[in-house]
Structure formats: structure tokens, C-alpha cells
Design a protein around this motif. Structure first.
Motif, PDB file in Angstrom:
ATOM      1  N   ALA A  64      38.646  27.311  32.095  1.00  0.00           N
ATOM      2  CA  ALA A  64      39.896  27.598  32.794  1.00  0.00           C
ATOM      3  C   ALA A  64      39.679  28.535  33.975  1.00  0.00           C
ATOM      4  O   ALA A  64      38.912  29.505  33.895  1.00  0.00           O
ATOM      5  N   THR A  65      40.366  28.266  35.062  1.00  0.00           N
ATOM      6  CA  THR A  65      40.354  29.160  36.216  1.00  0.00           C
ATOM      7  C   THR A  65      41.288  30.331  35.961  1.00  0.00           C
ATOM      8  O   THR A  65      42.105  30.312  35.035  1.00  0.00           O
ATOM      9  N   ILE A  66      41.216  31.335  36.802  1.00  0.00           N
ATOM     10  CA  ILE A  66      42.089  32.494  36.662  1.00  0.00           C
ATOM     11  C   ILE A  66      43.553  32.084  36.806  1.00  0.00           C
ATOM     12  O   ILE A  66      44.447  32.692  36.198  1.00  0.00           O
ATOM     13  N   THR A  84      36.075  48.002  31.958  1.00  0.00           N
ATOM     14  CA  THR A  84      37.511  48.004  31.679  1.00  0.00           C
ATOM     15  C   THR A  84      38.236  47.602  32.949  1.00  0.00           C
ATOM     16  O   THR A  84      37.958  48.151  34.025  1.00  0.00           O
ATOM     17  N   VAL A  85      39.158  46.646  32.841  1.00  0.00           N
ATOM     18  CA  VAL A  85      39.923  46.204  34.007  1.00  0.00           C
ATOM     19  C   VAL A  85      41.410  46.358  33.708  1.00  0.00           C
ATOM     20  O   VAL A  85      41.849  46.194  32.563  1.00  0.00           O
ATOM     21  N   THR A  86      42.174  46.684  34.750  1.00  0.00           N
ATOM     22  CA  THR A  86      43.593  46.995  34.546  1.00  0.00           C
ATOM     23  C   THR A  86      44.513  46.207  35.480  1.00  0.00           C
ATOM     24  O   THR A  86      45.693  46.516  35.571  1.00  0.00           O
ATOM     25  N   SER A  87      43.964  45.205  36.148  1.00  0.00           N
ATOM     26  CA  SER A  87      44.798  44.411  37.043  1.00  0.00           C
ATOM     27  C   SER A  87      44.202  43.019  37.186  1.00  0.00           C
ATOM     28  O   SER A  87      43.010  42.795  36.923  1.00  0.00           O
ATOM     29  N   LEU A  88      45.040  42.083  37.610  1.00  0.00           N
ATOM     30  CA  LEU A  88      44.577  40.721  37.839  1.00  0.00           C
ATOM     31  C   LEU A  88      43.522  40.691  38.936  1.00  0.00           C
ATOM     32  O   LEU A  88      42.545  39.934  38.862  1.00  0.00           O
ATOM     33  N   LYS A  89      43.676  41.555  39.948  1.00  0.00           N
ATOM     34  CA  LYS A  89      42.710  41.621  41.044  1.00  0.00           C
ATOM     35  C   LYS A  89      41.333  42.014  40.545  1.00  0.00           C
ATOM     36  O   LYS A  89      40.308  41.498  41.016  1.00  0.00           O
ATOM     37  N   HIS A 109      36.020  37.426  35.506  1.00  0.00           N
ATOM     38  CA  HIS A 109      36.152  36.134  34.832  1.00  0.00           C
ATOM     39  C   HIS A 109      35.378  35.051  35.578  1.00  0.00           C
ATOM     40  O   HIS A 109      34.674  34.236  34.967  1.00  0.00           O
ATOM     41  N   LYS A 110      35.474  35.048  36.904  1.00  0.00           N
ATOM     42  CA  LYS A 110      34.779  34.030  37.704  1.00  0.00           C
ATOM     43  C   LYS A 110      33.269  34.150  37.542  1.00  0.00           C
ATOM     44  O   LYS A 110      32.566  33.138  37.462  1.00  0.00           O
ATOM     45  N   ALA A 111      32.764  35.368  37.463  1.00  0.00           N
ATOM     46  CA  ALA A 111      31.318  35.570  37.312  1.00  0.00           C
ATOM     47  C   ALA A 111      30.827  34.987  35.990  1.00  0.00           C
ATOM     48  O   ALA A 111      29.761  34.363  35.928  1.00  0.00           O
ATOM     49  N   VAL A 112      31.602  35.185  34.926  1.00  0.00           N
ATOM     50  CA  VAL A 112      31.217  34.634  33.621  1.00  0.00           C
ATOM     51  C   VAL A 112      31.267  33.113  33.662  1.00  0.00           C
ATOM     52  O   VAL A 112      30.337  32.432  33.192  1.00  0.00           O
TER      53      VAL A 112
END
Length: 313
Positions: free
Chosen positions: A58-60, A79-84, A90-93
Motif C-alpha cells: 500500500a502507498t501512503i 518516532t514520527v508524529t506527522s504524516l509528513k 514508509h516509502k523507504a521500507v
């Protein structure tokens, strides 16, 4: 405050139907139990579907409707706290992997002190085959905190569950080749987690007495359904049976668990246990457990039910 009498069916991501409750006053323990069961099936269906989306590449854009404007995802490495911030991670994985699978035996849903916030705990094994030739075989316990009925720009109706907090704990890690395990976790484009999500979607619809949602998941061809010696051979016959049962129920809950999936030449053979509680007109209160066996097939690119049999324990 007790909750809920009105139920609203909505269409979610990946053509999955999730039944999201709307809260209201009620003092009836039966309808309350039915609502609690509906919420649990809804959230388990969502969680299985969420992990299936990752394994299906799935894409973002496919993930973002289930994320609020601010959230906290805590991984061992970041740790991430925003969609940005989440999007490039996610794309890197996704870009770095050939295939992956989340092997989930069971999902646990717990209410919190906030009646619209739920905790979903998922012990599982994550298998990944990377493009650099390495592999990951990782035992994980993850915890989501998921809110219902939250409005965002990506979900203006507030119909979809939103993940406000997600924590991942690695329990053990190895790098052995797990290519065969990943391959064994799906048939074509449909993964075992898609199948398990389907089970909870079906019983979420049953809790909501939504025959349309169940028939939408039923094969258009001949059926092989035997429900306590009631033989059903078509979707129309199944609809009549479901609507008759629904009319007889004052309230009812369905709690499937111990879902196992086996791949066959025809499709996915699915076996699980269902605990039923309800109050039936002319019968009274009932509590019983059954073992259910299904055959799910791919039809028009979607999972659909073809065979259905159950045995009361």
C-alpha cells in the motif's frame, strides 16, 4: 454513560466495509453487549486489514485516511508524529523490500477510559525479504490506540478508525531466509490477513444485522452452505435466512477467534470458533459456541464466501 443503539455502516479503505457505532443512551445490557461485539469485530477487521495493506504494498495514500492530523508512531529506530514524517519512512521500507508478511495469530481489543478510544494489541511475527538480499524474521508486540468517529480532512464523515498512537516492541530478531513463509502467507494478491479481516467484517455486519453487507461478500455462484441442517445453495436463499434470523433476534453478539487459514486449490479454507450470545424471540436468552468452516474464493478480484458449515460444541 452507557453507549449506543444506532449503528451506521460505512465503506472503508480497500473496499472493506467497517461498521462504526454512533453513541447514544441505553440502559439495556443486551443491546450494549451487541454494540461492544460490533466494535470489537470492527476494530479487529480494521487491524487485520491495516497489516494486510502493508503486505500488499500500500502507498501512503492508502494509509493516510486512517491517520489523524497529529499522531505518534514509535518504532525501535524512530518516532514520527506527522504524516509528513511518516511518509518517507514508509516509502523507504516499501522501496527496499521485495515482499513481506505479518503472521498474526490473534488480535486483542481493549476499551479505555475514553469511550471513543480503544487499544489494539497485536503479538505477531513480521517477515520481510529485502532488495539487498537480506531478510528479517522479527517477533513483535504492537499496540495501537484507535479512535472512532473522528473527523479529518481525509475522512470528513468521521467513518474510519484513526490511529492516534502506535508502539512497536521488538522481542527477537533474526535474519534467516523467510521467502517461503512469505509466499505461503497468500494466494495471488490476497493475504491471510485479508482473510482474517474478512471474518471480522462478516461478524461486524452480523452484529449490525446488515444482510446487505454479508451478501456483498457472498459468491454470485452456487453456494454450499449448511447451517444447522438448513441447506442453502444461492445468495438469495442466504439473504432470506439471514433476514429471518435477524428478525427473530432481540439482540445478538458474535465473537470469532482462533482463526486458521489453509490454502487449497479452490481458495482459502478458513476454520474458527464463534461464541454467540443473544436473546431470541420465542426462545429466550442463548449462549453457545460453534466451530465454523468456510471456503473463501476470489471472485472479481475480491474475497467472497462460497462454503459455510458450523458445528455446535
Amino acid at each position: 454513560m452507557t453507549r449506543l443503539t444506532k449503528l451506521v455502516a460505512t465503506v472503508g479503505i480497500a473496499a472493506s466495509i467497517f461498521i462504526i457505532p454512533v453513541y447514544a443512551e441505553t440502559n439495556d445490557a443486551g443491546p450494549q453487549a451487541q454494540n461492544d461485539s460490533l466494535i470489537e469485530n470492527t476494530l479487529k477487521a480494521f487491524a487485520y486489514d491495516w497489516y494486510a495493506r502493508f503486505d500488499n504494498g500500500a502507498t501512503i495514500e492508502r494509509l493516510s485516511p486512517n491517520l489523524p492530523d497529529t499522531f505518534e508512531f514509535t518504532y525501535p529506530q524512530a518516532t514520527v508524529t506527522s504524516l509528513k514524517a511518516f511518509a518517507p519512512l514508509h516509502k523507504a521500507v516499501q522501496d527496499g523490500s521485495i515482499a513481506s508478511a505479518h503472521d498474526i495469530e490473534e488480535i486483542f481489543v481493549h476499551p479505555t477510559a475514553d469511550e471513543t478510544l480503544y487499544e489494539i494489541v497485536t503479538p505477531h511475527t513480521f517477515w520481510i525479504a529485502r532488495k539487498d538480499g537480506t531478510f528479517g524474521d522479527i517477533d513483535i508486540v504492537s499496540r495501537m490506540r484507535v479512535r472512532l468517529n473522528q473527523v479529518t480532512d481525509r475522512d470528513p464523515g468521521g467513518h474510519l478508525p484513526k490511529i492516534e498512537n502506535y508502539t512497536v516492541l521488538f522481542e527477537s530478531v533474526s535474519d534467516k531466509n523467510i521467502s517461503q513463509k512469505i509466499e505461503n502467507n497468500r494466494i495471488g494478491t490476497i493475504s491471510d490477513n485479508d482473510v482474517k479481516s474478512f471474518v471480522h467484517q462478516w461478524f461486524s455486519a452480523a452484529d449490525a444485522r446488515d444482510a446487505d453487507a454479508m451478501i456483498a461478500r457472498t459468491s454470485n455462484g452456487p453456494l454450499n452452505v449448511n447451517l444447522l441442517e438448513v441447506e442453502i445453495s444461492s445468495a438469495d436463499e442466504l439473504r432470506t435466512y439471514l433476514e429471518s434470523n435477524s428478525a427473530a433476534q432481540i439482540w445478538a453478539t458474535h465473537k470469532p477467534h482462533n482463526i486458521s487459514v489453509t490454502h487449497t486449490e479452490d481458495g482459502f479454507a478458513v476454520r474458527f470458533i464463534v461464541h454467540f450470545e443473544g436473546n431470541i424471540k420465542g426462545v429466550g436468552e442463548m449462549k453457545l459456541t460453534n466451530v465454523t468452516n468456510w471456503l473463501l474464493i476470489e471472485e472479481d478480484g475480491k474475497l467472497r464466501l462460497r462454503d459455510y458449515a458450523l458445528t455446535i460444541l
